[in-house]
Design a protein around this motif. Structure first.
Motif, PDB file in Angstrom:
ATOM      1  N   LYS A   1       0.830  -1.202   0.000  1.00  0.00           N
ATOM      2  CA  LYS A   1       0.000   0.000   0.000  1.00  0.00           C
ATOM      3  C   LYS A   1       0.869   1.259   0.000  1.00  0.00           C
ATOM      4  O   LYS A   1       1.817   1.375   0.763  1.00  0.00           O
ATOM      5  CB  LYS A   1      -0.909  -0.002   1.226  1.00  0.00           C
ATOM      6  CG  LYS A   1      -1.935   1.091   1.209  1.00  0.00           C
ATOM      7  CD  LYS A   1      -2.894   0.977   2.360  1.00  0.00           C
ATOM      8  CE  LYS A   1      -3.925   2.088   2.267  1.00  0.00           C
ATOM      9  NZ  LYS A   1      -4.997   1.923   3.226  1.00  0.00           N
TER      10      LYS A   1
ATOM     11  N   CYS B   1      -2.758  -5.522  -9.559  1.00  0.00           N
ATOM     12  CA  CYS B   1      -2.048  -5.357 -10.825  1.00  0.00           C
ATOM     13  C   CYS B   1      -2.008  -6.732 -11.487  1.00  0.00           C
ATOM     14  O   CYS B   1      -2.146  -7.750 -10.811  1.00  0.00           O
ATOM     15  CB  CYS B   1      -0.633  -4.859 -10.573  1.00  0.00           C
ATOM     16  SG  CYS B   1      -0.563  -3.262  -9.744  1.00  0.00           S
TER      17      CYS B   1
ATOM     18  N   PRO C   1       3.881   3.472  -5.502  1.00  0.00           N
ATOM     19  CA  PRO C   1       3.399   3.816  -6.844  1.00  0.00           C
ATOM     20  C   PRO C   1       4.077   3.035  -7.969  1.00  0.00           C
ATOM     21  O   PRO C   1       3.606   3.025  -9.093  1.00  0.00           O
ATOM     22  CB  PRO C   1       3.721   5.302  -6.965  1.00  0.00           C
ATOM     23  CG  PRO C   1       4.920   5.492  -6.106  1.00  0.00           C
ATOM     24  CD  PRO C   1       4.760   4.511  -4.966  1.00  0.00           C
TER      25      PRO C   1
ATOM     26  N   ASN D   1       2.229   4.579 -11.030  1.00  0.00           N
ATOM     27  CA  ASN D   1       0.854   5.053 -10.856  1.00  0.00           C
ATOM     28  C   ASN D   1      -0.090   4.449 -11.896  1.00  0.00           C
ATOM     29  O   ASN D   1      -0.943   5.124 -12.468  1.00  0.00           O
ATOM     30  CB  ASN D   1       0.786   6.585 -10.891  1.00  0.00           C
ATOM     31  CG  ASN D   1       1.316   7.199  -9.615  1.00  0.00           C
ATOM     32  OD1 ASN D   1       1.231   6.599  -8.537  1.00  0.00           O
ATOM     33  ND2 ASN D   1       1.867   8.384  -9.716  1.00  0.00           N
ATOM     34  N   GLY D   2       0.089   3.151 -12.160  1.00  0.00           N
ATOM     35  CA  GLY D   2      -0.811   2.417 -13.038  1.00  0.00           C
ATOM     36  C   GLY D   2      -0.512   2.505 -14.516  1.00  0.00           C
ATOM     37  O   GLY D   2      -1.178   1.882 -15.323  1.00  0.00           O
ATOM     38  N   LYS D   3       0.491   3.258 -14.910  1.00  0.00           N
ATOM     39  CA  LYS D   3       0.809   3.415 -16.327  1.00  0.00           C
ATOM     40  C   LYS D   3       2.159   2.767 -16.633  1.00  0.00           C
ATOM     41  O   LYS D   3       3.121   2.928 -15.883  1.00  0.00           O
ATOM     42  CB  LYS D   3       0.866   4.897 -16.692  1.00  0.00           C
ATOM     43  CG  LYS D   3      -0.470   5.602 -16.566  1.00  0.00           C
ATOM     44  CD  LYS D   3      -0.323   7.035 -17.017  1.00  0.00           C
ATOM     45  CE  LYS D   3      -1.554   7.859 -17.028  1.00  0.00           C
ATOM     46  NZ  LYS D   3      -2.683   7.633 -16.323  1.00  0.00           N
TER      47      LYS D   3
ATOM     48  N   SER E   1       7.330  -4.012  -5.684  1.00  0.00           N
ATOM     49  CA  SER E   1       6.826  -2.644  -5.649  1.00  0.00           C
ATOM     50  C   SER E   1       7.758  -1.767  -4.837  1.00  0.00           C
ATOM     51  O   SER E   1       8.536  -2.235  -4.027  1.00  0.00           O
ATOM     52  CB  SER E   1       5.414  -2.596  -5.066  1.00  0.00           C
ATOM     53  OG  SER E   1       5.401  -2.853  -3.683  1.00  0.00           O
TER      54      SER E   1
ATOM     55  N   CYS F   1      -2.478  -1.974 -13.975  1.00  0.00           N
ATOM     56  CA  CYS F   1      -2.499  -1.736 -12.537  1.00  0.00           C
ATOM     57  C   CYS F   1      -3.667  -0.786 -12.245  1.00  0.00           C
ATOM     58  O   CYS F   1      -3.454   0.391 -11.953  1.00  0.00           O
ATOM     59  CB  CYS F   1      -1.175  -1.111 -12.113  1.00  0.00           C
ATOM     60  SG  CYS F   1      -0.395  -1.928 -10.745  1.00  0.00           S
ATOM     61  N   PRO F   2      -4.905  -1.275 -12.323  1.00  0.00           N
ATOM     62  CA  PRO F   2      -6.049  -0.408 -12.086  1.00  0.00           C
ATOM     63  C   PRO F   2      -6.090   0.057 -10.627  1.00  0.00           C
ATOM     64  O   PRO F   2      -5.694  -0.677  -9.721  1.00  0.00           O
ATOM     65  CB  PRO F   2      -7.261  -1.280 -12.392  1.00  0.00           C
ATOM     66  CG  PRO F   2      -6.746  -2.574 -12.872  1.00  0.00           C
ATOM     67  CD  PRO F   2      -5.285  -2.640 -12.619  1.00  0.00           C
ATOM     68  N   GLN F   3      -6.577   1.259 -10.430  1.00  0.00           N
ATOM     69  CA  GLN F   3      -6.673   1.791  -9.077  1.00  0.00           C
ATOM     70  C   GLN F   3      -7.615   0.922  -8.245  1.00  0.00           C
ATOM     71  O   GLN F   3      -8.667   0.503  -8.710  1.00  0.00           O
ATOM     72  CB  GLN F   3      -7.198   3.224  -9.134  1.00  0.00           C
ATOM     73  CG  GLN F   3      -6.997   3.979  -7.840  1.00  0.00           C
ATOM     74  CD  GLN F   3      -7.283   5.458  -8.023  1.00  0.00           C
ATOM     75  OE1 GLN F   3      -8.041   5.846  -8.899  1.00  0.00           O
ATOM     76  NE2 GLN F   3      -6.682   6.273  -7.192  1.00  0.00           N
ATOM     77  N   ASN F   4      -7.217   0.615  -7.018  1.00  0.00           N
ATOM     78  CA  ASN F   4      -7.993  -0.192  -6.064  1.00  0.00           C
ATOM     79  C   ASN F   4      -8.256  -1.620  -6.531  1.00  0.00           C
ATOM     80  O   ASN F   4      -9.237  -2.234  -6.118  1.00  0.00           O
ATOM     81  CB  ASN F   4      -9.314   0.499  -5.722  1.00  0.00           C
ATOM     82  CG  ASN F   4      -9.085   1.854  -5.092  1.00  0.00           C
ATOM     83  OD1 ASN F   4      -8.203   2.013  -4.259  1.00  0.00           O
ATOM     84  ND2 ASN F   4      -9.855   2.837  -5.506  1.00  0.00           N
ATOM     85  N   SER F   5      -7.417  -2.135  -7.418  1.00  0.00           N
ATOM     86  CA  SER F   5      -7.515  -3.523  -7.884  1.00  0.00           C
ATOM     87  C   SER F   5      -6.108  -4.091  -7.970  1.00  0.00           C
ATOM     88  O   SER F   5      -5.139  -3.336  -8.064  1.00  0.00           O
ATOM     89  CB  SER F   5      -8.156  -3.588  -9.270  1.00  0.00           C
ATOM     90  OG  SER F   5      -9.484  -3.156  -9.223  1.00  0.00           O
TER      91      SER F   5
END
Length: 95
Positions: free
Chosen positions: A28, A75, A31, A51-53, A94, A69-73
């Motif tokens: 948690k 990766c 990024p 940051n998911g990209k 991470s 890596c969708p937010q709140n899901s």
């Protein structure tokens, strides 16, 4: 308290020309998410996301892999069509 990165499934067996998907829950607040694979004694970098990209990847990754890596899901790393050389240990990290 987060103790570390969580990956699933712990084992995945697929035949040739199948899709293979692995999930990763980063620590948690981290990024950056990295995917590697280990074959014999060598680690191969596949991709890293910020940051998911997707920020950096390899030619091999672009040809046959995808990652998100969708937010709140969780990766994920997906092999679009498995081949014999894909047999390896896949590692998510991470930071």
């Amino acid at each position: 308290m987060d103790t570390g990165v969580t990956q699933s499934p712990s084992h995945l067996v697929k035949g040739k020309d199948q899709r293979a998907k692995m999930d990763c829950v980063p620590i948690k607040g981290h990024p950056y998410v990295y995917w590697y694979r280990k074959k014999l004694e060598a680690f191969e970098f596949l991709v890293y996301l910020w940051n998911g990209k997707i920020t950096e990847d390899t030619a091999m990754f672009k040809q046959r892999f995808s990652a998100e890596c969708p937010q709140n899901s969780p990766c994920s790393l997906e092999i679009k069509s498995t081949e014999a050389p894909d047999s390896a240990l896949y590692i998510c990290a991470s930071s």
